[in-house]
Write an enzyme that holds these catalytic residues in place. Structure first.
Site, PDB file in Angstrom:
ATOM      1  N   HIS A 265      68.325  61.642 134.138  1.00  0.00           N
ATOM      2  CA  HIS A 265      68.838  61.278 132.814  1.00  0.00           C
ATOM      3  C   HIS A 265      68.130  62.064 131.712  1.00  0.00           C
ATOM      4  CE1 HIS A 265      71.981  58.592 131.674  1.00  0.00           C
ATOM      5  NE2 HIS A 265      71.321  58.137 130.633  1.00  0.00           N
TER       6      HIS A 265
ATOM      7  N   TYR B  78      71.385  60.834 119.206  1.00  0.00           N
ATOM      8  CA  TYR B  78      70.758  62.157 119.303  1.00  0.00           C
ATOM      9  C   TYR B  78      70.490  62.776 117.949  1.00  0.00           C
ATOM     10  CZ  TYR B  78      71.759  61.842 124.230  1.00  0.00           C
ATOM     11  OH  TYR B  78      71.776  61.425 125.540  1.00  0.00           O
TER      12      TYR B  78
ATOM     13  N   ARG C 266      70.055  65.110 131.177  1.00  0.00           N
ATOM     14  CA  ARG C 266      71.256  64.818 130.378  1.00  0.00           C
ATOM     15  C   ARG C 266      70.902  64.739 128.890  1.00  0.00           C
ATOM     16  NH1 ARG C 266      76.423  62.467 130.360  1.00  0.00           N
ATOM     17  NH2 ARG C 266      76.705  60.589 129.094  1.00  0.00           N
TER      18      ARG C 266
ATOM     19  N   HIS D 141      81.119  60.325 126.285  1.00  0.00           N
ATOM     20  CA  HIS D 141      80.921  59.068 125.560  1.00  0.00           C
ATOM     21  C   HIS D 141      82.253  58.603 124.975  1.00  0.00           C
ATOM     22  CE1 HIS D 141      76.363  59.854 124.761  1.00  0.00           C
ATOM     23  NE2 HIS D 141      76.583  59.313 125.936  1.00  0.00           N
TER      24      HIS D 141
ATOM     25  N   LYS E  52      82.498  57.020 133.464  1.00  0.00           N
ATOM     26  CA  LYS E  52      82.703  55.576 133.556  1.00  0.00           C
ATOM     27  C   LYS E  52      84.186  55.263 133.440  1.00  0.00           C
ATOM     28  CE  LYS E  52      78.136  54.506 131.719  1.00  0.00           C
ATOM     29  NZ  LYS E  52      77.344  53.889 130.647  1.00  0.00           N
TER      30      LYS E  52
ATOM     31  N   ARG F 268      75.929  62.676 134.347  1.00  0.00           N
ATOM     32  CA  ARG F 268      75.146  61.552 134.846  1.00  0.00           C
ATOM     33  C   ARG F 268      74.828  61.775 136.323  1.00  0.00           C
ATOM     34  NH1 ARG F 268      79.561  59.507 131.913  1.00  0.00           N
ATOM     35  NH2 ARG F 268      79.003  58.315 130.024  1.00  0.00           N
TER      36      ARG F 268
END
Length: 304
Positions: free
Chosen positions: A249, A284, A252, A275, A178, A154
Site C-alpha cells: 500500500h 494526497y 500505491r 477511487h 472494488k 491495490r
C-alpha cells in the site's frame, strides 16, 4: 439494561449481517456505557435503571468520563456512534420516547495521512529487486514491484491480474477494483520491459506446465496470494536495506504522491487509483503541500 443491549446485538447480527468483530466492538462499548450509567457516583453521575431514563446530561457525563480515562478521539467517536445507533434502535422499537444521543456531536477524528516513500527510496527498492539473483522468483518479484509502483494498484488487484489483463503493445494494464469496477492504467517503459521479461522466461519456469491464467505465480505454479505479494515486498525491502516496514500500500501511496508532485491533476490521479469519490483522493493534497511551498519559494520573485 443489558437485556436490551443483547436484543440490539442480535438485531445487528441477524438483520444487518454485521461482522463478528463489529458486533464484539458494539457489545464492549454498550456494556461499558450501561455499567457507567447504572453506577451512582461515577463521574458525578446518577444511577439510571433503564435506557428510557437516560438524559443528554448523562451522555455528556459519559463523554467526560472517557476524557478522564484518556480515550483517543477515534475510540470516543466509535463509542458515541455505537450509543447513537443503539438508542436509535430502541426509539424505533418504541422502547424509549426519544434518543438522547441523537444531537450529541462525535469527537472530530483527524484524517490519517498515508505514508509514502520518497522518489529516491522508491527507486532504491526497485533497483534492489532488479539486481537480485535467485532464479525465476526474483524476476517475478522485480516485475511485481515495478508494476505496483508504475500502476498504483491495490495488492488484491495485483494478485488478481491475469496474463490477458496486461497489454504490452499498448503499454496498459487492466485493473479490477472494488465492486469489480474496471479501469485501464498506462505503464511506463521500464514496467513494460520488466513484465515482458518475466513473461518470457520466469513465468513459464514457475508455471511448471500448468494451465494457469494468473499473471503472477507462486512457486507451485498457482496464483500468488495477497499474503504472498506482501511477503515479496517485504523481501524486496530487506534486500534494499530498509529498516522501516514497507508495504504494497505504501507503493500505491507513493505512486499517487509522486504523480501529484510531477504535476498530475487530482482528477487524473483519482481515475488511476480507482477511487469512486474525489474526496478519497484529496487526502494526497496534504502530502504535497510542502512540495507546493518549495516550488512557490523557488519561483516567486519576492520569495526567499
Amino acid at each position: 439494561m443489558l437485556d436490551q443491549v443483547q436484543t440490539f446485538l442480535d438485531y445487528i447480527a441477524v438483520e444487518r449481517g454485521l461482522s463478528r468483530h463489529t458486533i464484539a466492538a458494539y457489545s464492549n462499548d454498550l456494556r461499558g456505557a450501561a455499567e457507567f450509567l447504572s453506577s451512582p457516583g461515577r463521574g458525578g453521575s446518577r444511577a439510571v435503571g433503564d435506557w428510557g431514563a437516560v438524559k443528554r446530561d448523562d451522555i455528556a457525563r459519559l463523554l467526560a468520563d472517557m476524557d478522564e480515562r484518556g480515550y483517543s478521539a477515534t475510540t470516543k467517536a466509535r463509542k458515541v456512534a455505537a450509543l447513537k445507533s443503539f438508542l436509535g434502535f430502541l426509539k424505533s422499537e418504541g422502547a424509549i420516547p426519544d434518543n438522547p444521543a441523537a444531537e450529541v456531536r462525535s469527537p472530530r477524528v483527524g484524517r490519517r495521512l498515508p505514508k509514502a516513500l520518497s522518489v529516491e527510496d522508491a527507486g532504491r527498492l526497485i533497483e534492489a529487486a532488479a539486481s537480485a539473483r535467485g532464479g525465476p522468483e526474483s524476476h517475478r518479484d522485480y516485475a511485481m514491484l515495478e508494476l505496483l509502483y508504475a500502476s498504483g494498484m491495490r495488492v488484491s488487484e495485483i494478485a488478481g491480474l491475469d496474463v490477458r489483463d496486461v497489454d504490452l503493445n499498448s503499454a496498459t494494464v487492466r485493473a479490477f477494483g472494488k465492486g469489480s469496477k474496471e479501469r485501464v492504467v498506462p505503464l511506463h517503459d521500464a514496467a513494460v520491459a520488466a513484465v515482458a521479461g518475466y513473461l518470457a522466461g520466469a513465468r513459464p519456469a514457475l508455471a511448471r506446465g500448468r494451465d494457469e491464467d494468473a499473471l503472477f505465480l507462486d512457486t507451485r505454479g498457482g496464483r500468488i496470494t495477497r499474503q504472498g505479494v506482501w511477503l515479496r515486498v517485504r523481501r524486496g525491502a530487506a534486500l534494499a536495506g530498509f529498516k522501516v516496514r514497507i508495504t504494497p500500500h505504501m507503493l500505491r501511496h507513493s505512486f499517487a504522491t509522486h504523480l501529484l508532485h510531477g504535476g498530475a491533476s487530482l482528477r487524473h490521479v483519482q481515475e488511476l487509483l480507482g477511487h469512486a469519490s474525489i474526496a478519497t483522493t484529496e487526502v494526497y493534497t496534504h502530502l504535497t503541500s510542502d512540495h507546493v511551498r518549495k516550488e512557490y519559494e523557488k519561483a516567486h520573485p519576492r520569495a526567499g
